[in-house]
Scaffold this motif. Structure first.
Motif, PDB file in Angstrom:
ATOM      1  N   THR A 140       9.142  -5.297  -5.651  1.00  0.00           N
ATOM      2  CA  THR A 140       8.403  -4.392  -6.525  1.00  0.00           C
ATOM      3  C   THR A 140       6.983  -4.235  -6.018  1.00  0.00           C
ATOM      4  OG1 THR A 140       7.724  -6.204  -7.990  1.00  0.00           O
ATOM      5  CG2 THR A 140       9.734  -5.003  -8.580  1.00  0.00           C
ATOM      6  N   ARG A 141       6.413  -3.102  -6.328  1.00  0.00           N
ATOM      7  CA  ARG A 141       5.003  -2.828  -6.056  1.00  0.00           C
ATOM      8  C   ARG A 141       4.346  -2.447  -7.368  1.00  0.00           C
ATOM      9  NH1 ARG A 141       4.268   1.966  -3.561  1.00  0.00           N
ATOM     10  NH2 ARG A 141       2.253   1.339  -2.705  1.00  0.00           N
ATOM     11  N   ARG A 142       3.148  -2.953  -7.564  1.00  0.00           N
ATOM     12  CA  ARG A 142       2.356  -2.471  -8.701  1.00  0.00           C
ATOM     13  C   ARG A 142       1.401  -1.410  -8.177  1.00  0.00           C
ATOM     14  NH1 ARG A 142       2.857  -4.342 -13.603  1.00  0.00           N
ATOM     15  NH2 ARG A 142       4.160  -6.197 -13.874  1.00  0.00           N
ATOM     16  N   VAL A 143       1.543  -0.210  -8.696  1.00  0.00           N
ATOM     17  CA  VAL A 143       0.731   0.908  -8.227  1.00  0.00           C
ATOM     18  C   VAL A 143      -0.140   1.393  -9.388  1.00  0.00           C
ATOM     19  CG1 VAL A 143       2.416   1.576  -6.489  1.00  0.00           C
ATOM     20  CG2 VAL A 143       2.541   2.599  -8.756  1.00  0.00           C
ATOM     21  N   THR A 475      -1.376  -0.787 -14.250  1.00  0.00           N
ATOM     22  CA  THR A 475      -0.473  -0.490 -13.147  1.00  0.00           C
ATOM     23  C   THR A 475       0.860  -0.010 -13.697  1.00  0.00           C
ATOM     24  OG1 THR A 475       0.520  -2.695 -13.033  1.00  0.00           O
ATOM     25  CG2 THR A 475      -1.501  -2.343 -11.783  1.00  0.00           C
ATOM     26  N   GLN A 476       1.669   0.565 -12.834  1.00  0.00           N
ATOM     27  CA  GLN A 476       3.064   0.828 -13.138  1.00  0.00           C
ATOM     28  C   GLN A 476       3.900   0.244 -12.007  1.00  0.00           C
ATOM     29  OE1 GLN A 476       3.374   5.060 -13.593  1.00  0.00           O
ATOM     30  NE2 GLN A 476       1.936   5.437 -11.940  1.00  0.00           N
ATOM     31  N   GLN A 478       6.829  -0.032  -9.321  1.00  0.00           N
ATOM     32  CA  GLN A 478       7.763   0.687  -8.466  1.00  0.00           C
ATOM     33  C   GLN A 478       8.690  -0.329  -7.803  1.00  0.00           C
ATOM     34  OE1 GLN A 478       6.580   2.273  -4.520  1.00  0.00           O
ATOM     35  NE2 GLN A 478       7.118   4.281  -5.389  1.00  0.00           N
ATOM     36  N   ASN A 479       9.985  -0.089  -7.918  1.00  0.00           N
ATOM     37  CA  ASN A 479      10.981  -0.961  -7.304  1.00  0.00           C
ATOM     38  C   ASN A 479      11.460  -0.317  -6.004  1.00  0.00           C
ATOM     39  OD1 ASN A 479      14.281  -2.200  -8.299  1.00  0.00           O
ATOM     40  ND2 ASN A 479      12.818  -3.047  -6.867  1.00  0.00           N
ATOM     41  N   VAL A 480      11.436  -1.077  -4.911  1.00  0.00           N
ATOM     42  CA  VAL A 480      11.885  -0.599  -3.608  1.00  0.00           C
ATOM     43  C   VAL A 480      13.067  -1.452  -3.172  1.00  0.00           C
ATOM     44  CG1 VAL A 480      11.254  -0.175  -1.204  1.00  0.00           C
ATOM     45  CG2 VAL A 480       9.542   0.124  -3.021  1.00  0.00           C
TER      46      VAL A 480
END
Length: 502
Positions: A140-143, A475-476, A478-480
């Protein structure tokens, strides 16, 4: 300092610099100690909000793509500059709020810690998730959210703003701030600090103005991805409703009616020392004010006697004087609200033990002064025990056992903060765990730290300031998911679907 400051005329802060309002209008900011005009400030409106949001949108891509370690360096530099200009910020904050300098010097002196903490958090925070079965990398990324809006109050102008700005910046957001029209100066001046620290133009924008115009325009703006408000509960409901029309995220730190619960075994003098601070710091104009002092009957009378005596000795005076312990209320409107509730308390049958009027003397003829006030004989169903007064008024209520104390403490629609005073460690945690409040102090009150989450239960709000929780809320996720297999992809093979979901 810019010429605007020397002339006591302040502009909007948009895209890294000062500018007048599109309308050309200004409004006066008063010094509440004597009702004198402290400054004229540009009155922002919908057109100015549009300009500020546009500047923030232009700046967002660059700032959001700035590596976390570079953001952290800007925030550390901002902390350094803020420390160097602290005397200036304290002086202005005292003048625009009327709060005693002894309080604000201590409070503002800690604010650089917020920029350092969240800068460090940006550098170190990571999210991971368990791997999928099979040859996949899953992470996951917090964007950042994008452009966020901050609506801030007059009682702690720079502290509350900092609790919003620091995590916003750390997460990579740009922002538009609508400060209270009663105390917009330090939020504006923070723009210079951030610019000088290297923050790109347009990341931080401030549009002073009034709620019906600038505030409503910010809340309704389709370019805003989150509104973070500190204010009254009714205002929070209105803002959340407006934001919801655009599915804009909302966070609100709203009203409070904090209880201080004192159990037997605590010395009455210690209870009173705590109550004088919790009840009358900021002249009672704080959402975690210890407005309800709930005292075991075995020490109740001794506490009341000491509290009344000590309250009479509190020093009112020039807020810039370090000897002053209690300053004025922020405005004539706020004093009128306090006076209304004092009348209501008397009509409801509570006993006015001390205060309950304006102080006498030439020093208090101008400005918005009111004496620290104590009510005894208060029932929990009285309006003075249920409704937020936001002034130097404390209600004292006795209790007989732990269950009654907890019921009284929880017996309001609010749930921001409470404090428990006891020498029994088991009782301390037992009672704290049953408090319906987002913040519970044990043998302390109004303690705060950038790493410690801050927010309410019930009608006291939604969301959290401070700590990792605040960083997450800006943040939101994002799952990669990465397929690491070199096998050919053939969904339509006889066993393709089975392989994809096994």
């Amino acid at each position: 300092m810019p010429a605007e400051h020397e002339q006591r005329t302040w502009g909007l802060w948009i895209d890294g610099g000062w500018r007048p309002a599109a309308s050309g209008r200004t409004f006066a900011v008063e010094n509440p100690k004597d009702a004198s005009v402290l400054a004229e400030v540009a009155e922002g409106g919908a057109t100015d909000i549009d300009a500020a949001v546009a500047a923030a949108q232009r700046a967002f891509d660059g700032w959001s793509e700035t590596p976390p370690e570079a953001r952290a360096r800007v925030m550390a530099k901002a902390a350094e500059i803020l420390r160097g200009r602290m005397d200036e910020f304290v002086r202005i904050e005292v003048d625009q709020t009327g709060r005693a300098r002894r309080e604000l010097a201590a409070q503002l002196g800690r604010l650089p810690e917020w920029y350092e903490y969240f800068g460090a958090l940006a550098r170190t925070h990571e999210d991971t998730v368990p791997p999928f079965n099979g040859p996949f990398l899953n992470y996951t990324r917090r964007v950042p959210l994008g452009v966020v809006g901050h609506v801030t109050p007059w009682n702690h102008p720079l502290l509350i703003l900092t609790k919003k700005v620091a995590p916003s910046l750390a997460a990579g957001n740009s922002m538009v701030v609508k400060p209270s029209e009663l105390a917009p100066l330090t939020p504006l001046l923070l723009g210079e600090v951030l610019r000088d620290a290297g923050l790109p133009d347009g990341v931080y924008n401030v549009v002073p103005g009034f709620g019906a115009d600038a505030g409503a325009a910010l809340t309704r703006h389709q370019g805003i991805r989150k509104i973070d408000l500190t204010g009254g509960t009714e205002t929070g409901k209105t803002v959340a409703s407006l934001a919801g029309r655009n599915l804009t995220r909302f966070a609100g730190e709203l009203g409070g009616k904090a209880a201080m619960v004192a159990f037997p075994g605590v010395a009455p003098q210690a209870v009173v020392n705590a109550a004088l601070f919790a009840s009358f710091v900021a002249t009672g104009q704080t959402c975690v004010q210890g407005s309800r002092l709930i005292v075991h009957r075995s020490i109740h009378d001794a506490v009341v006697e000491e509290l009344v005596t000590r309250t009479r000795t509190l020093r009112l005076g020039d807020p810039q004087d370090l000897r002053t312990q209690v300053g004025p209320l922020v405005s004539e409107r706020q004093r009128a609200i306090v006076e209304k509730y004092v009348r209501i308390g008397q009509e409801e049958g509570a006993t006015l033990a001390v205060g309950g009027r304006r102080p006498e003397g030439a020093a208090y003829e101008r400005g918005y002064w009111y004496l620290p006030t104590v009510f005894t004989g208060v029932r929990n169903d009285m309006r003075i025990a249920q409704e937020e007064i936001f002034g130097p008024v404390v209600c004292v209520m006795p209790f007989d056992d732990e269950e009654e104390a907890i019921a009284l403490a929880n017996g309001t629609e609010f749930g921001l903060a409470a404090s428990v005073w006891t020498e029994d460690v088991r009782q301390a945690h037992r009672v704290a765990h049953r408090m319906q409040a987002g913040i519970v102090w044990i043998n302390d009150h109004h303690r705060i730290d950038p790493a410690s989450p801050w927010g309410g239960f019930k009608m006291s709000g939604i969301g959290r300031e401070n700590g990792i929780a605040a960083y997450h809320e800006y943040t939101q996720i994002q799952n990669v998911i990465v397929n690491l297999s070199s096998a050919p992809f053939d969904w339509f093979a006889d066993d393709g679907a089975m392989k994809r979901y096994s």
